[in-house]
Design a protein around this motif. Sequence first.
Motif, mmCIF file in Angstrom:
data_model
loop_
_atom_site.group_PDB
_atom_site.id
_atom_site.type_symbol
_atom_site.label_atom_id
_atom_site.label_comp_id
_atom_site.label_asym_id
_atom_site.label_seq_id
_atom_site.Cartn_x
_atom_site.Cartn_y
_atom_site.Cartn_z
ATOM 1 N N UNK A 276 0.825 -1.214 0.000
ATOM 2 C CA UNK A 276 0.000 0.000 0.000
ATOM 3 C C UNK A 276 0.854 1.256 0.000
ATOM 4 N N UNK A 277 0.448 2.221 -0.806
ATOM 5 C CA UNK A 277 1.025 3.559 -0.809
ATOM 6 C C UNK A 277 -0.026 4.511 -0.253
ATOM 7 N N UNK A 278 0.341 5.247 0.775
ATOM 8 C CA UNK A 278 -0.631 6.176 1.338
ATOM 9 C C UNK A 278 -0.303 7.599 0.910
ATOM 10 N N UNK A 279 -1.340 8.398 0.871
ATOM 11 C CA UNK A 279 -1.166 9.815 0.585
ATOM 12 C C UNK A 279 -0.346 10.423 1.716
ATOM 13 N N UNK A 280 0.843 10.880 1.430
ATOM 14 C CA UNK A 280 1.773 11.332 2.463
ATOM 15 C C UNK A 280 1.384 12.671 3.083
ATOM 16 N N UNK A 281 0.323 13.282 2.597
ATOM 17 C CA UNK A 281 -0.057 14.598 3.103
ATOM 18 C C UNK A 281 -1.016 14.520 4.277
ATOM 19 N N UNK A 282 -1.161 13.348 4.894
ATOM 20 C CA UNK A 282 -2.087 13.236 6.013
ATOM 21 C C UNK A 282 -1.676 12.095 6.928
ATOM 22 N N UNK A 283 -2.275 12.088 8.127
ATOM 23 C CA UNK A 283 -2.097 10.992 9.079
ATOM 24 C C UNK A 283 -3.214 9.968 8.893
ATOM 25 N N UNK A 284 -2.910 8.710 9.238
ATOM 26 C CA UNK A 284 -3.898 7.635 9.139
ATOM 27 C C UNK A 284 -3.916 6.862 10.451
ATOM 28 N N UNK A 285 -5.081 6.814 11.072
ATOM 29 C CA UNK A 285 -5.232 6.133 12.356
ATOM 30 C C UNK A 285 -6.484 5.266 12.311
ATOM 31 N N UNK A 286 -6.484 4.211 13.108
ATOM 32 C CA UNK A 286 -7.707 3.423 13.238
ATOM 33 C C UNK A 286 -8.791 4.300 13.854
ATOM 34 N N UNK A 287 -10.011 4.083 13.386
ATOM 35 C CA UNK A 287 -11.122 4.934 13.794
ATOM 36 C C UNK A 287 -11.456 5.993 12.766
ATOM 37 N N UNK A 288 -10.624 6.107 11.708
ATOM 38 C CA UNK A 288 -10.883 7.069 10.638
ATOM 39 C C UNK A 288 -11.642 6.401 9.491
ATOM 40 N N UNK A 289 -12.332 7.220 8.713
ATOM 41 C CA UNK A 289 -13.000 6.752 7.500
ATOM 42 C C UNK A 289 -12.076 7.016 6.312
ATOM 43 N N UNK A 290 -11.785 5.968 5.553
ATOM 44 C CA UNK A 290 -10.778 6.066 4.499
ATOM 45 C C UNK A 290 -11.292 5.497 3.178
ATOM 46 N N UNK A 291 -10.670 5.964 2.105
ATOM 47 C CA UNK A 291 -10.846 5.408 0.767
ATOM 48 C C UNK A 291 -9.667 4.489 0.487
ATOM 49 N N UNK A 292 -9.941 3.258 0.084
ATOM 50 C CA UNK A 292 -8.864 2.332 -0.258
ATOM 51 C C UNK A 292 -9.099 1.803 -1.670
ATOM 52 N N UNK A 293 -8.035 1.769 -2.425
ATOM 53 C CA UNK A 293 -8.073 1.269 -3.795
ATOM 54 C C UNK A 293 -7.212 0.015 -3.868
ATOM 55 N N UNK A 294 -7.707 -1.001 -4.539
ATOM 56 C CA UNK A 294 -6.925 -2.226 -4.626
ATOM 57 C C UNK A 294 -7.671 -3.330 -5.350
ATOM 58 N N UNK A 295 -7.210 -4.561 -5.139
ATOM 59 C CA UNK A 295 -7.744 -5.729 -5.853
ATOM 60 C C UNK A 295 -8.301 -6.719 -4.841
ATOM 61 N N UNK A 296 -9.474 -7.238 -5.169
ATOM 62 C CA UNK A 296 -10.119 -8.218 -4.291
ATOM 63 C C UNK A 296 -9.687 -9.631 -4.680
#
Length: 681
Positions: A276-296
């Motif tokens: 995974x590559x995350x947008x480096x312009x923000x913090x990511x913590x559990x409890x947040x609502x996020x958009x994830x792109x990937x393959x199932x």
Amino acid sequence: MINTQTRTSLPIKLQPSNLRPVVFRTLTKKHGLNVNSEALAVLTETISRKFGFDWKSIQTQQFLEEIAKIWKLQDRGIFIDAAGLKKVLKKITTKEDASRDQAQNQGQGQKAGRSDTLVDDVVMDDADEIQIQWQDYFKVISPNEQPISRFDRVRKQFAVTLRNERKDKKNKTPLLSRLSGNLKACVESKNNQYHLIMDRLSRNDNFQKLSMTSISNLSSLSKDGALLNNEITLIKNVLGRDGQKFLLFGLLSKNTSGEFILEDSTDYIELNFAQALKNQSSYYCTGMFCLVEGIYSASGGNSNQDQNYIGGLFYVSNIAHPPAEKRDKSLEAYGLVDFLGVHRQTGFPLSSHGDRVAKIPKQYRKKLVQMEKSLTNHKIIFLGSELHFDSIKVMEALKKFLHRLEVSIIEDEGRMTPLALVLTGSFTSRPLAATTTSATKISNSEFYKSNFDQFANLLSNYPQVISTCKIVLVPGDNDPWQSANSLGSSCLNSFPQASIPRVFVNRLERLLPRGNLVLAWNPTRINYLSQEIVIFKDNLMNKFKRNDILFPQDAELLKDPTDEMSGKERIDALIQRKEEHMSSKLKQARKLIKAILDQGTLQPFEKNLKVVDLQYDYCLRIEPSPNVIVLNDVSFDNFEVTYQGCRVVNIARAVHEGSRKFNYMEYLPSSKKFEFKELYF
């Protein structure tokens, strides 16, 4: 407005059954309004007479749209009755006649204007006669005074009601019971946040269904790493689509096995962040609502044994926050609701109906903005936090600051008026804690009270400051009564934090003119004409740093490519990067601001990091985003960052240890500018 001047259709006799499908599509299905039988009869008669054989034309639909807009702006509720409908129809008829007469007098054959203008004019009939006083729109509003606002995920609107003060006073439920007991309310709070962000994303062009013209321009990430041109898929809909690429949105958390999962309104799925590559312009913590792109992948994962789980694993390639939305766009989407309930106290004709808060027309808001820009002599002063009145250094700094402010008020002769001094605690260096002996309890209380008495004595030497400024006190970790349980630990405090009890500030209250001492909560809001200013004290930066998720790919991104260079090659590379250099402090500040505004809340964490009193959870929501957020984070330096039109500033500690420098800032509402200032004492 509908142009009725050239209509030649003869009136006909319609039946309510003829019109009911049209009314249902426009008023009920589109605008969420329910028309009773009597109102339908009135509407049928009006349309029969007005449009005749053309009753199925676009003009009828536009006419119904105008009725819906006026009905909503007047906040008449979701049920259209005959009496209310007749008043709305009368307004429309009056405006049409006035527009027709004006067009005839000018000899113009043009249309009278857009329906939006009609709606604003209808609502502004009475509002134009009101003289706005800026004092009516300068209010400090704590959570116990703020209207209760809940997002209705069915109607896609906010239900805003005034607080029932009598009911609040009768609520004798112990605080700890309210904080820990209501699991249903906790779940519902997260659900409301999820649906509110989903509604925001539904207005974002980047997350709409792809058209044929945009397929050729499809890309996963923009230059700054933001996700673009993707339609969000519900988790339940990935089942049976092995190997396909999706964009998912949901709550990021961990399951009982410690694996990361994403949960939306339909199901949850296990995540794999190995690539995974995350947008480096923000913090990511559990409890947040996020958009994830990937393959199932239908295989893999540690949760396949769970029969209630869809199975499989989602291999994440990119993760990002749901982008925030500008304040004006959000307010427009939610009908210009008066979220702070200020207008009901000003004589505004449509300020409230019963316990409901009304919407404020755009024309009225423009008048507030115009007055705001004209009052160039107004300013609000924010002092640095941790103003320990039991500290000799702090009192020396306050003495010099108040002296300078007194002199400036006299010399300016009213040209620059400080409306308020915002003081943020803790107002003592040690928490007001319960102890084992009653004698010690009394001495602790008296010690705390004596601190405010000492501040009152100091303030009494500056009569111009007393007569001019409101004194706003925002509590900190060591202030009562939370400190009795937390012993000054921010982790054990809960939000919102109630104001300092009046028993400790009675001498200060007697010194100031009536209404000039404001005992605010944390957080609290200031309404200044059209602006909403949020004041919040918490060590947010430390929370984000401690809880930021470190993905496997982050280690590679943190490596400096110049480390492997040598000699002249490394020097040339550093010179080329000089212009792109940004201080790490500013980068961290931007990451923090993006996280809280994208999440739409001041506490985008799991509940174990901070206890929130769920009956006041709306006070932590910052969606629609305010104009200004003033953070009092002593774990970080002063900064000013603007994101999506929201200006966020941090004012650090008032007096740093080992320093003789007093830290404060001034805000000019007319120009929306902050000035950080330092005073040596």
